[in-house]
Design an enzyme around this catalytic site. Structure first.
Site, PDB file in Angstrom:
ATOM      1  NE  ARG A 166      47.083  41.673  43.523  1.00  0.00           N
ATOM      2  CZ  ARG A 166      48.428  41.674  43.516  1.00  0.00           C
ATOM      3  NH1 ARG A 166      49.253  42.436  42.968  1.00  0.00           N
ATOM      4  NH2 ARG A 166      49.081  40.556  44.165  1.00  0.00           N
TER       5      ARG A 166
ATOM      6  CG  ASP B 128      43.244  35.118  56.906  1.00  0.00           C
ATOM      7  OD1 ASP B 128      43.517  35.182  57.969  1.00  0.00           O
ATOM      8  OD2 ASP B 128      42.350  35.793  56.198  1.00  0.00           O
TER       9      ASP B 128
ATOM     10  CB  ALA C 209      39.996  28.983  52.174  1.00  0.00           C
TER      11      ALA C 209
HETATM   12  O1  RIB Z   1      40.395  37.511  57.388  1.00  0.00           O
HETATM   13  C1  RIB Z   1      39.682  37.694  56.304  1.00  0.00           C
HETATM   14  C2  RIB Z   1      38.564  36.766  56.385  1.00  0.00           C
HETATM   15  O2  RIB Z   1      37.813  36.711  57.339  1.00  0.00           O
HETATM   16  C3  RIB Z   1      37.398  36.509  54.826  1.00  0.00           C
HETATM   17  O3  RIB Z   1      38.159  36.140  53.901  1.00  0.00           O
HETATM   18  C4  RIB Z   1      36.146  36.188  55.510  1.00  0.00           C
HETATM   19  O4  RIB Z   1      36.048  35.124  54.862  1.00  0.00           O
HETATM   20  C5  RIB Z   1      36.266  35.797  57.018  1.00  0.00           C
HETATM   21  O5  RIB Z   1      36.489  34.727  57.172  1.00  0.00           O
END
Ligand code: RIB
Length: 300
Positions: free
Chosen positions: A285, A252, A43
């Site tokens: 942040r 991410d 997500a």
């Molecule tokens: O990479 C960070 C993410 O790893 C977090 O948002 C947590 O949900 C884990 O999946």
């Protein structure tokens, strides 16, 4: 093309605990604050890409608990197509994120609904996967489902961005569909069967990863930047100099932005340059998705 990017992966709620330092085994520590924020590597990557203006679809699952709404809120706000996100009986994936004053975090993930994003669920979303220019995958859903999604995208002639996070071993037939394979040093060591504690020059690591037969490699090095290897040769980029407040989800943000660049036809090095800037913005942040820049935000 139906979408620029499809992300097949995890959707979590992150319970973020702000603490002065990390716990020692057996210890009780007074923390400062707690919040429940949207997260999940899949997500997060979808939100990062959508906030930059890409047309993004998500394939995954949430549960029937109140955390599901938290987990979906930013995906909705960023306009991600959620038609292939199922709601299944039981809890949404939960990550307990301990964030210490030095900006470093440690994370425990309880998969919950993410464990139902299996091979059958991926096959049910085959047309969504085949209909996006770039398919982005991580390793927080069952690994055979990651492999099936990679094959479906590749068979449809799409580009597979494979982020092997958290660290795990994937079969060679899946790794070889990656273009690029995106890993940090720890994840690279696990993939290569090496000791993650041993220092290895980054150029050697990308060469060894390329020798596995992957299409291209992007090795993220945190504050030391990025090293890549593709048809143009080996290249490197420095990280942007920023003071980190919270590094959760920075990797991410990087992967989501990289996918946007690749979907618009940029060379991997240019896409990685955008990605380093987006990741740098994100660490300034609190939280993962909430920290990601929107299309017209200034970037470091
Ligand atoms: O990479 C960070 C993410 O790893 C977090 O948002 C947590 O949900 C884990 O999946």
């Amino acid at each position: 093309m139906d979408h620029d990017v499809v992300v097949v992966g995890s959707v979590n709620a992150d319970l973020v605990l702000e603490v002065p330092r990390h716990l020692h085994p057996g210890e009780t520590l007074l923390g400062r604050d707690a919040s429940v924020l949207p997260g999940g590597k899949g997500a997060n990557q979808a939100v990062a890409a959508a906030r930059l203006g890409a047309d993004v679809a998500m394939v995954g699952a949430v549960g029937t608990d109140p955390n599901a709404d938290v987990a979906l809120a930013e995906l909705r706000r960023a306009g991600v197509d959620l038609a292939a996100v199922r709601r299944v009986e039981g809890p949404t994936g939960l990550a307990v994120v301990t964030l210490a004053d030095d900006g470093e975090n440690s994370i425990i993930v309880i998969p919950g609904a993410n464990s139902t994003t299996d091979v059958a669920a991926v096959e049910a979303a085959a047309s969504t996967i085949a209909g996006a220019a770039v398919c982005v995958l991580q390793a927080e859903i069952p690994l055979d489902a990651v492999g099936r999604a990679a094959h479906l995208a590749h068979e449809a002639g799409r580009r597979v961005v494979l982020n092997v996070a958290p660290a795990c071993r994937l079969p060679l037939d899946v790794l070889r569909l990656a273009d690029p394979l995106v890993v940090n040093e720890h994840e690279a060591a696990i993939l290569l069967g090496a000791d993650p504690g041993t220092a290895v020059p980054a150029e050697q690591t990308v060469r060894e990863l390329a020798e596995l037969g992957v299409g291209s490699v992007v090795l993220t090095l945190g504050a030391a930047g990025v090293v890549g290897l593709d048809a143009t040769g080996t290249w490197s980029l420095p990280a942007r100099p920023v003071t980190p407040r919270d590094t959760t989800g920075a990797g991410d943000a990087f992967v989501g932005a990289l996918a946007v660049g690749l979907a618009q036809g940029d060379p991997a090095r240019d896409a990685a340059l955008l990605a380093t800037r987006v990741a740098a913005a994100s660490v300034q942040r609190l939280g993962a998705q909430l920290s990601y820049p929107w299309k017209d935000d200034p970037l470091p």
